[in-house]
Each structure stands twice: as structure tokens, then as C-alpha cells.
Write a protein that holds these residues in place. Sequence first.
Motif, PDB file in Angstrom:
ATOM      1  N   THR A   1     -23.976  -4.783  10.579  1.00 35.51           N
ATOM      2  CA  THR A   1     -24.852  -4.470   9.453  1.00 35.51           C
ATOM      3  C   THR A   1     -24.989  -2.952   9.323  1.00 35.51           C
ATOM      4  N   VAL A   2     -24.844  -2.429   8.122  1.00 38.70           N
ATOM      5  CA  VAL A   2     -24.900  -0.985   7.845  1.00 38.70           C
ATOM      6  C   VAL A   2     -26.064  -0.706   6.897  1.00 38.70           C
ATOM      7  N   ILE A   3     -26.907   0.277   7.244  1.00 40.00           N
ATOM      8  CA  ILE A   3     -28.052   0.660   6.416  1.00 40.00           C
ATOM      9  C   ILE A   3     -27.768   2.038   5.832  1.00 40.00           C
ATOM     10  N   ASP A   4     -27.830   2.145   4.539  1.00 37.72           N
ATOM     11  CA  ASP A   4     -27.575   3.409   3.851  1.00 37.72           C
ATOM     12  C   ASP A   4     -28.912   4.143   3.677  1.00 37.72           C
ATOM     13  N   GLN A   5     -29.078   5.278   4.390  1.00 38.63           N
ATOM     14  CA  GLN A   5     -30.293   6.066   4.339  1.00 38.63           C
ATOM     15  C   GLN A   5     -30.119   7.395   3.588  1.00 38.63           C
TER      16      GLN A   5
END
Length: 361
Positions: free
Chosen positions: A337-341
Motif C-alpha cells: 500500500t502506497v500513501i501519497d503525501q
Amino acid sequence: MWYNMQMFKFFRAVTPGQRNRQDQSSKQLADASGSAKNSSSSKLKNLQPEDGELENNQLDSSVDGGVVSVGADGETLEAGAAQKAAQTLNKKSDAVKRTKKPSAAQVNASKSLSAAVDLARDALSRSVDNAGDIGEHVDFEMIDDSIGVHSFRSNLKGYNNWKWFVYMSKLPNSKISIIEVSHLPDESALLAPKWIPWNERIKPSDIVEYDELPYNFDDSRLVDISNLNNSQDLNVLGRTALAKNRLMTLSAKNDVADRWYRGNSGPHTASTRISLANCMSCGFFVPIEGDLGQLFGVCTNLWSRDDACVVSSDHGCGMHSETDTSRQKKRWSPSKTVIDQTTDVDLFKISRTKQKKSKEI
């Protein structure tokens, strides 16, 4: 009338002409007795009977312990040939009797009955509910000296190629009378199949739960235990044989084994072809006792479709206790899972905007 006919036959039998012929035949038979020993083809002359005397056209005479038979053509015959000649002459006599001309009373009865078509139709119309069920006239036939039958086509629905029959009689010096009216199928009519008794018609697949069959005393598959000559079955069954009155015969056991082995319990199934092992090596296979236990057993695997069924030792299914399925690799590998911040998004502002729009609506 009968008395007159008997007297006529008596006087006819002792007419001088016939008596002379019989005397002459006996004399010629005596003269021919010597030659009959050497040859059975000697000829005797002047032995031809007159017309209508078929019962006297064969004469038998004892010659030196043997029998010489004389045929209609004067030829001496042996015993077998004489018997055949007698049968042929009897047939000719029957043919003469059959070709006897009908009497005047019979001719008058036939003409009167054949012309009574309207009378037959009227009698038939009184026996049916609807006159339209009677079709055209088909045929007339004399079945006796004074009895004839008219046939009509049947127009009843569901009775294709059926006929109406009216039986009539005409005695001398009397009127035509109706005997019987019947409705019968023709040779080309569609009939119900021949009745088959239930014990020949029933099949094992017809039996359902709670059905019971009657006791079959003459069941060919069983034999009385007191009539057994071979004690092998008693030794195998042990105590259970003592509670039985009859046991299966060897041929019945062979039929059972053949039926089970060729059916879904045998090796000729799709599951057996794709299974990795047979039932013999499965821990859930329990062999049965007796002669059939050499090849068959019972499946006790809860997850098998053959549970509580008899299967052969070379049967197979996919629920074998010692086999395993092949471990296949996954077709894709799931990514983390990748979170774009990196984006600047005010989540509270978005929520207040949605609430305002909902109130306006």
C-alpha cells in the motif's frame, strides 16, 4: 335325413359293380403276391375306382407276413409309400368335400343378408349415441351357412382404423334377425401395448422408499441353506449364516460383481482416471467379508461422494487419504500500500462544502 343318408351309403357300398371290382382286386392281389417279394413296382390292372369313391382307392393285403398296398394307379407300394399315398388321397377327399356346391337355402340366405345393408345400419344406429359415428359400408362376409356380418367404418374420435360389425342371421322361411353389434379395431389400428404382469414389468429404479416386494419362493438367485453341498459359504459367513434360510448362488454373486464393477463403483469412471491413487491404498476403504470382499469394499470418507457406497479396490476419487493437491503459484504478486503525501488537500474544507450543498438542496 341322417337315416336316409346312412342307408344310401350302405346300398352304395354293396352295389354289384363295386362288389365285382373288389373280388377282381383280391384275385389280382393273390396273383401278384409272388412278384411283390422281389419288386415293389409291379403293376395291377383294372383297379381304378369310380369318381367319388376316394375312400376305397387303396387296398391292403397281407402277403407272406408283409403288407402290399395298392395305389389308385394300380401300383404296389411299400408300407411308407402306402401311408403317404393314403394321406394324399385323404387330402383329395377333403378337397372334394370343400368344393361341394352350396344348397339353395344357403344361396338365398347369402343374397338376403348381403342386400340388408340398410337394415344393418339401422340396427347399428340404435346402438350408438350419435349416428355420425357410423361411416360408410366397408364389406360383407358370410361366416356360416345362415350367418353374415356387415362392417362399417368407425368415425369415433380416437378410434382410427376401427370398424363397426353387425352380425345377422337368415334361416329358411324366416325373417332376418340381428344377432350382435360390436366395435373392433382393424389390423392397422393403434392399440394399447400388450399387458405385461407387474413382476415382469417392474424395474429396480421403480422402487422408492417404503416400498415392499412380496416373498419370492422361486428366486433363482438364492438357494436353500439345507441344500448346500459346498460348506465354504458357511465357513466364511460364520455365525451370520446360521440366521439365514437361503444364501446367494455362485452365479448370482458373479452377476453382482459384474454389475458393480461395470457401474459407478468400478474403475471405469472419470474420477478414477484423474485420481492419483486407488481405493486399495486409501485409509477410508474398508473391505467387505465373503467372496465379494476380494474385490470390493465400502468407502467411509465423509467428504467423498462415494461415502457409504460399495467401491472396487481399483476405484478412485479425489478424496484419497494419502494424496495431496499440487501447489500452484499465484498469477500475480500484490504490491504494498502506497500513501501519497505530496499533495496539499484540505479535507475539512471538502466536507464543509458537501454539507452546504446538501442544505441548499
